[in-house]
Design an enzyme around this catalytic site. Structure first.
Site, PDB file in Angstrom:
ATOM      1  N   ARG A 187       0.835  -1.216   0.000  1.00  0.00           N
ATOM      2  CA  ARG A 187       0.000   0.000   0.000  1.00  0.00           C
ATOM      3  C   ARG A 187       0.866   1.261   0.000  1.00  0.00           C
ATOM      4  O   ARG A 187       0.536   2.261  -0.652  1.00  0.00           O
ATOM      5  CB  ARG A 187      -0.944  -0.035   1.211  1.00  0.00           C
ATOM      6  CG  ARG A 187      -1.923   1.110   1.239  1.00  0.00           C
ATOM      7  CD  ARG A 187      -3.027   0.923   2.279  1.00  0.00           C
ATOM      8  NE  ARG A 187      -3.794   2.144   2.444  1.00  0.00           N
ATOM      9  CZ  ARG A 187      -3.800   2.895   3.544  1.00  0.00           C
ATOM     10  NH1 ARG A 187      -3.110   2.539   4.602  1.00  0.00           N
ATOM     11  NH2 ARG A 187      -4.507   4.004   3.594  1.00  0.00           N
TER      12      ARG A 187
ATOM     13  N   HIS B 204       0.480   4.126  -2.776  1.00  0.00           N
ATOM     14  CA  HIS B 204       0.097   5.505  -2.450  1.00  0.00           C
ATOM     15  C   HIS B 204       1.208   6.504  -2.782  1.00  0.00           C
ATOM     16  O   HIS B 204       0.940   7.668  -3.067  1.00  0.00           O
ATOM     17  CB  HIS B 204      -0.313   5.627  -0.981  1.00  0.00           C
ATOM     18  CG  HIS B 204      -1.714   5.178  -0.725  1.00  0.00           C
ATOM     19  ND1 HIS B 204      -2.557   5.799   0.171  1.00  0.00           N
ATOM     20  CD2 HIS B 204      -2.436   4.177  -1.271  1.00  0.00           C
ATOM     21  CE1 HIS B 204      -3.728   5.187   0.161  1.00  0.00           C
ATOM     22  NE2 HIS B 204      -3.682   4.187  -0.691  1.00  0.00           N
TER      23      HIS B 204
ATOM     24  N   HIS C  42      -5.982  -6.419  -3.382  1.00  0.00           N
ATOM     25  CA  HIS C  42      -6.815  -6.492  -2.169  1.00  0.00           C
ATOM     26  C   HIS C  42      -7.018  -7.916  -1.670  1.00  0.00           C
ATOM     27  O   HIS C  42      -7.696  -8.120  -0.664  1.00  0.00           O
ATOM     28  CB  HIS C  42      -8.154  -5.779  -2.393  1.00  0.00           C
ATOM     29  CG  HIS C  42      -8.043  -4.281  -2.284  1.00  0.00           C
ATOM     30  ND1 HIS C  42      -9.045  -3.422  -2.614  1.00  0.00           N
ATOM     31  CD2 HIS C  42      -7.015  -3.502  -1.853  1.00  0.00           C
ATOM     32  CE1 HIS C  42      -8.651  -2.166  -2.406  1.00  0.00           C
ATOM     33  NE2 HIS C  42      -7.420  -2.192  -1.960  1.00  0.00           N
TER      34      HIS C  42
ATOM     35  N   TRP D 222     -10.163  -8.776   2.980  1.00  0.00           N
ATOM     36  CA  TRP D 222     -10.909  -9.168   1.783  1.00  0.00           C
ATOM     37  C   TRP D 222     -10.811 -10.682   1.557  1.00  0.00           C
ATOM     38  O   TRP D 222     -11.578 -11.247   0.824  1.00  0.00           O
ATOM     39  CB  TRP D 222     -10.327  -8.484   0.543  1.00  0.00           C
ATOM     40  CG  TRP D 222     -10.526  -7.016   0.436  1.00  0.00           C
ATOM     41  CD1 TRP D 222     -11.549  -6.393  -0.221  1.00  0.00           C
ATOM     42  CD2 TRP D 222      -9.684  -5.961   0.937  1.00  0.00           C
ATOM     43  NE1 TRP D 222     -11.392  -5.030  -0.154  1.00  0.00           N
ATOM     44  CE2 TRP D 222     -10.259  -4.738   0.548  1.00  0.00           C
ATOM     45  CE3 TRP D 222      -8.500  -5.931   1.676  1.00  0.00           C
ATOM     46  CZ2 TRP D 222      -9.706  -3.502   0.867  1.00  0.00           C
ATOM     47  CZ3 TRP D 222      -7.942  -4.705   2.005  1.00  0.00           C
ATOM     48  CH2 TRP D 222      -8.541  -3.512   1.612  1.00  0.00           C
TER      49      TRP D 222
HETATM   50 FE1  FMI Z   1      -6.228  -0.508  -1.524  1.00  0.00          FE
HETATM   51  N1  FMI Z   1      -7.174  -0.064   0.182  1.00  0.00           N
HETATM   52  N2  FMI Z   1      -7.508   0.705  -2.580  1.00  0.00           N
HETATM   53  N3  FMI Z   1      -5.127  -0.802  -3.215  1.00  0.00           N
HETATM   54  N4  FMI Z   1      -4.878  -1.557  -0.464  1.00  0.00           N
HETATM   55  C1  FMI Z   1      -6.819  -0.450   1.450  1.00  0.00           C
HETATM   56  C2  FMI Z   1      -5.807  -1.303   1.783  1.00  0.00           C
HETATM   57  C3  FMI Z   1      -4.943  -1.868   0.885  1.00  0.00           C
HETATM   58  C4  FMI Z   1      -8.595   1.323  -2.059  1.00  0.00           C
HETATM   59  C5  FMI Z   1      -8.966   1.332  -0.772  1.00  0.00           C
HETATM   60  C6  FMI Z   1      -8.281   0.733   0.286  1.00  0.00           C
HETATM   61  C7  FMI Z   1      -5.346  -0.197  -4.429  1.00  0.00           C
HETATM   62  C8  FMI Z   1      -6.433   0.583  -4.764  1.00  0.00           C
HETATM   63  C9  FMI Z   1      -7.417   0.990  -3.909  1.00  0.00           C
HETATM   64  C10 FMI Z   1      -3.837  -2.299  -0.981  1.00  0.00           C
HETATM   65  C11 FMI Z   1      -3.412  -2.251  -2.290  1.00  0.00           C
HETATM   66  C12 FMI Z   1      -3.962  -1.485  -3.293  1.00  0.00           C
HETATM   67  C13 FMI Z   1      -7.715   0.121   2.378  1.00  0.00           C
HETATM   68  C14 FMI Z   1      -7.659  -0.066   3.887  1.00  0.00           C
HETATM   69  C15 FMI Z   1      -8.630   0.846   1.671  1.00  0.00           C
HETATM   70  C16 FMI Z   1      -9.803   1.644   2.214  1.00  0.00           C
HETATM   71  C17 FMI Z   1      -6.733   0.963   4.545  1.00  0.00           C
HETATM   72  C18 FMI Z   1      -6.720   0.748   6.033  1.00  0.00           C
HETATM   73  O1  FMI Z   1      -5.681   0.357   6.554  1.00  0.00           O
HETATM   74  O2  FMI Z   1      -7.761   0.981   6.665  1.00  0.00           O
HETATM   75  C19 FMI Z   1      -9.380   2.046  -3.146  1.00  0.00           C
HETATM   76  C20 FMI Z   1     -10.723   1.357  -3.410  1.00  0.00           C
HETATM   77  C21 FMI Z   1      -9.669   3.441  -2.834  1.00  0.00           C
HETATM   78  C22 FMI Z   1      -8.575   4.180  -2.227  1.00  0.00           C
HETATM   79  C23 FMI Z   1      -8.508   1.830  -4.321  1.00  0.00           C
HETATM   80  O3  FMI Z   1      -8.703   2.269  -5.487  1.00  0.00           O
HETATM   81  C24 FMI Z   1      -4.257  -0.508  -5.311  1.00  0.00           C
HETATM   82  C25 FMI Z   1      -4.102   0.016  -6.753  1.00  0.00           C
HETATM   83  C26 FMI Z   1      -3.389  -1.294  -4.594  1.00  0.00           C
HETATM   84  C27 FMI Z   1      -2.015  -1.860  -4.994  1.00  0.00           C
HETATM   85  C28 FMI Z   1      -1.854  -2.388  -6.284  1.00  0.00           C
HETATM   86  C29 FMI Z   1      -3.286  -3.135   0.050  1.00  0.00           C
HETATM   87  C30 FMI Z   1      -2.163  -4.151  -0.134  1.00  0.00           C
HETATM   88  C31 FMI Z   1      -3.976  -2.860   1.211  1.00  0.00           C
HETATM   89  C32 FMI Z   1      -3.775  -3.498   2.590  1.00  0.00           C
HETATM   90  C33 FMI Z   1      -3.007  -2.583   3.500  1.00  0.00           C
HETATM   91  C34 FMI Z   1      -2.872  -3.104   4.900  1.00  0.00           C
HETATM   92  O4  FMI Z   1      -2.451  -2.323   5.760  1.00  0.00           O
HETATM   93  O5  FMI Z   1      -3.159  -4.279   5.160  1.00  0.00           O
END
Ligand code: FMI
Length: 304
Positions: free
Chosen positions: A47, A51, A175, A191
């Site tokens: 992530r 970002h 995800h 997820w």
């Molecule tokens: Fe996602 N993500 N993500 N994500 N993401 C996370 C966690 C998370 C969204 C929303 C979202 C991509 C795209 C998008 C990734 C990888 C990727 C979370 C939870 C949210 C709300 C954050 C938290 O800790 O509460 C979208 C829908 C909107 C912003 C979106 O378009 C993409 C492109 C990627 C990488 C290719 C990963 C690995 C996580 C898990 C992070 C963790 O701390 O476990």
């Protein structure tokens, strides 16, 4: 008894400049963290890399993975980046050991190493990102997507970066990793049932199971418990099966692991290249992945 003299390797001297394999190994060695989340910081590192890169605007050529602007409040304090301070903090000892690597290179490389170590594909990674010296070039807030929205919003945000529908769906497959935290994004839960393993599970969950709106005090999210534990989907995740152009890709990746791994590797590599302006130093740097590099080295050795 006097302790044995320290060897060159033991000494806390910085590693050789450009020894990216040493950095890769050190990143891999810190992924397992028994007291953190599901026992791994791999997902939050992915992530962080995303970002750091996802602020790119193709039209103005601003934002992107160059700069490591999240070190500054202007970008790091964006509510969209909540929680990523943990990822950055975990990487600090690696930066201390290899002070020659820029933060922008370290964060993107950490994502690539984490994906591979969690069973995902080899994503190409090339060094040469520079770090901003102050916050004047940080992108404006609001460039990252909002999980509460729908397909139109995803397209607006990801088209701005230069991605198409297939690439949006391939990226979303990340995800299968990690989870939402109520104290970061407000949403809650993983997820997939294997949040530290890269897999096609996200697409399988979306296509094979029924999702209902969760009744709770928190922001709108969807739930399913068919695999024995509560899993979640964001409104933007659901948009992928509600949209007629997205859903064929979701179905394809649910069934075709190889296609997903290949397409994900391509699109993640493209993501972490956004906004990179290389210094001449790195123009000739290798662009192949570690596995390809190892293979080339083996081939070269076998010819000697
Ligand atoms: Fe996602 N993500 N993500 N994500 N993401 C996370 C966690 C998370 C969204 C929303 C979202 C991509 C795209 C998008 C990734 C990888 C990727 C979370 C939870 C949210 C709300 C954050 C938290 O800790 O509460 C979208 C829908 C909107 C912003 C979106 O378009 C993409 C492109 C990627 C990488 C290719 C990963 C690995 C996580 C898990 C992070 C963790 O701390 O476990």
């Amino acid at each position: 008894m006097p302790s044995a003299p320290k060897t060159q390797k033991d000494a806390a001297s910085p590693s050789r400049k450009g020894d990216f394999d040493a950095v890769r190994n050190d990143i891999a060695s810190i992924l397992d963290q028994p007291d953190y989340d599901d026992g791994s910081i791999g997902p939050v590192l992915v992530r962080l890399a995303w970002h750091a890169s996802g602020t790119y605007c193709a039209e103005t050529k601003t934002g992107g993975s160059n700069g490591a602007g999240m070190r500054y409040e202007a970008e790091g304090g964006d509510p969209a980046n909540a929680g990523l301070e943990h990822a950055r903090r975990f990487l600090e000892p690696v930066k201390e050991k290899h002070p020659w690597i820029t933060y922008a290179d370290l964060w993107t490389l950490a994502g690539v190493v984490a994906i591979k170590e969690m069973g995902g594909p080899d994503c190409k990674w090339k060094p040469g990102r520079t770090d901003f010296v102050d916050d004047s070039k940080c992108p404006p807030r609001g460039r990252l997507p909002d999980g509460a929205q729908a397909a139109e919003h995803l397209r607006f945000i990801f088209y701005r970066m230069g991605f198409n529908d297939q690439e949006i769906v391939a990226l979303a497959g990340a995800h299968s990793l990690g989870r939402c935290h109520s104290d970061r994004s407000g949403w809650e839960g993983p997820w997939s049932v294997t949040p530290t393993k890269f897999s096609t599970q996200y697409y399988k969950m979306l296509t094979k199971f029924k999702w209902e709106e969760k009744k709770w005090e928190g922001p709108r999210q969807f739930r399913n418990e068919d695999l024995g534990e509560e899993l979640m989907m964001l409104p933007t995740d659901m948009a992928l099966i509600e949209d007629e152009k997205f859903i064929p890709w979701v179905k394809k990746y649910a069934e075709d692991r190889d296609a997903f791994y290949k397409d994900f590797a391509d699109v993640f590599s493209k993501l972490i290249e956004l906004g990179v302006e290389r210094t001449d130093d790195y123009e000739s740097a290798p662009t192949f992945s570690k596995a390809e590099g190892d293979k080339k080295e083996q081939e070269a050795k076998s010819k000697i």
